[in-house]
Design an enzyme around this catalytic site. Structure first.
Site, PDB file in Angstrom:
ATOM      1  CE  LYS A   5      -4.227  -2.186   1.221  1.00 39.72           C
ATOM      2  NZ  LYS A   5      -5.215  -2.341   2.339  1.00 39.72           N
ATOM      3  NE  ARG A  56      -7.743  -8.290   0.552  1.00 41.70           N
ATOM      4  CZ  ARG A  56      -6.959  -7.570  -0.733  1.00 41.70           C
ATOM      5  NH1 ARG A  56      -5.892  -6.813  -0.500  1.00 41.70           N
ATOM      6  NH2 ARG A  56      -7.720  -7.562  -1.901  1.00 41.70           N
TER       7      ARG A  56
END
Ligand code: HH2
Length: 376
Positions: free
Chosen positions: A320, A356
């Site tokens: 991210k 995840r």
């Protein structure tokens, strides 16, 4: 009556449902029986977190407690019997049915500490958009993730990156359903569907998925909760402020950790009241979803506070952009491995259970090492 309200999520739901269940039962002996049964379910639910003396003091008034508490195994059997009983008499009473669902499986939580491999069947995902739009490539990629150690596969057909445009229902179905159907034939690995749409969730569950991962936690399409409950599927309730188009405009919180926790608590009430089983409910702070860098860092630093909800924590930090804000370098997503591993390690230490990730092999190593160090 036991003090059900003392449990952070389950207690509140049971309290709400119980009032309705009681109202629907006319005769007194049946009410008493239900009161005992509820006391029992609560005791069993809290078994691992309360000292035996505390439990005894709390439900000391219950005759059942003295008659039937013998061994832990006995408690477990009793609650299984309770769930069966509640289901049997649920018939016309939706509140009873929901109560049974909330109790079900309290003690059967499997090892929740797992790696969730990301399979994006999209042209525009922030890190791998376009790579796996072709179904056969998506399936091969997913099977490779399983070989690398993924315990779950998270299949998504709509990017949720900031400013992403919504995808039409037909298009999303076209992307994910063939991939899930093919995967369900070729692997036993549980599959989650990453969607906010109830119709996509339904088709994915029919095709072989067993978990719904909803970044809006049922806010964007509330029918997704009933669909999940009807399939007796798992549900990931993620926190997001706003929606992907607007979420990064000017995210604002009082205390970000407290606000996210309260939001998730409320979404969990709603999910449980819709009939989703408590043992199949997971929470996720939604790193990068309506959060500044500082918000993300604060959530990771104080992730353990989310454990007050008593539910497994899913964490998505993989590749991210908060990583580039720290390093000051706009590295492409697939090169953010070091930052991902560092954030994962802290997440694991602070109680994240389902991770995840895109890079399963590397992150499996990071997670195993982080766990080995953080668990004594
Ligand atoms: N992050 C993304 C998507 N789904 N689900 C959960 N539960 N938690 C997350 O942190 C999370 C999520 C974003 O990552 P990705 O799927 O790689 O990108 P995109 O949304 O652009 O497809």
């Amino acid at each position: 009556m036991s003090d059900l309200a003392r449990d952070p999520v389950f207690g509140e739901v049971a309290r709400r449902l119980q009032a309705r269940a009681f109202a629907s039962i006319q005769n007194e002996p049946a009410r008493d029986e239900l009161a005992d049964a509820v006391t029992w379910a609560y005791v069993a639910f809290r078994r691992e977190r309360l000292e035996r003396d505390e439990v005894a003091a709390m439900v000391g008034h219950s005759g059942l407690f003295h008659r039937e508490v013998r061994t832990d195994r006995g408690e477990e059997q009793h609650v299984h019997a309770l769930v069966r009983g509640l289901r049997a008499c649920a018939g016309d009473h939706p509140a009873l049915a929901a109560l049974a669902a909330a109790y079900a499986g309290y003690s059967t939580a499997p090892d929740e500490r797992r790696l969730m491999g990301v399979v994006n069947v999209t042209p525009d995902s922030f890190s791998d958009g376009g790579n796996y739009l072709d179904p056969s490539r998506a399936v091969e990629h997913a099977l490779r993730l399983v070989e690398e150690g993924a315990d779950l596969l998270d299949v998504g057909g709509e990017s949720t990156r900031p400013h992403a445009e919504p995808v039409a229902l037909d298009e999303e179905l076209r992307r994910v359903v063939p991939v899930i159907a093919a995967l369900a034939k070729r692997t036993q690995t549980p599959i989650s569907i990453d969607t906010t749409k109830s119709e996509v969730a339904r088709a994915a569950l029919d095709a072989g998925a067993s978990i719904v991962n909803d970044v809006s936690a049922g806010r964007l399409d509330p029918a997704i909760l009933a669909v999940t409950a009807a399939h007796r599927a798992g549900f990931v309730a993620m926190h997001m402020q706003g929606d992907p188009r607007t979420m990064q405009a000017a995210p604002q919180y009082g205390d970000v950790v407290a606000d996210v926790t309260e939001h998730l608590r409320e979404r969990c009430y709603v999910a449980l009241e819709a009939g989703i089983e408590r043992s199949k409910l997971w929470i996720d702070p939604g790193i990068g979803f309506g959060k500044t860098l500082e918000h993300n860092l604060e959530l990771l630093r104080r992730l353990a506070e989310l454990r007050s909800l008593g539910l497994p924590i899913v964490l998505g930090v993989s590749r991210k952009s908060f990583i580039t804000k720290i390093t000051g370098r706009e590295t492409p997503p697939e090169q953010r491995i070091g930052g991902t591993a560092a954030a994962l390690a802290i997440g694991v230490q602070n109680g994240a259970e389902i991770l995840r990730v895109h890079d399963v092999a590397v992150m499996r190593e990071a997670v195993l090492v982080a766990r080995a160090i953080s668990e004594r």
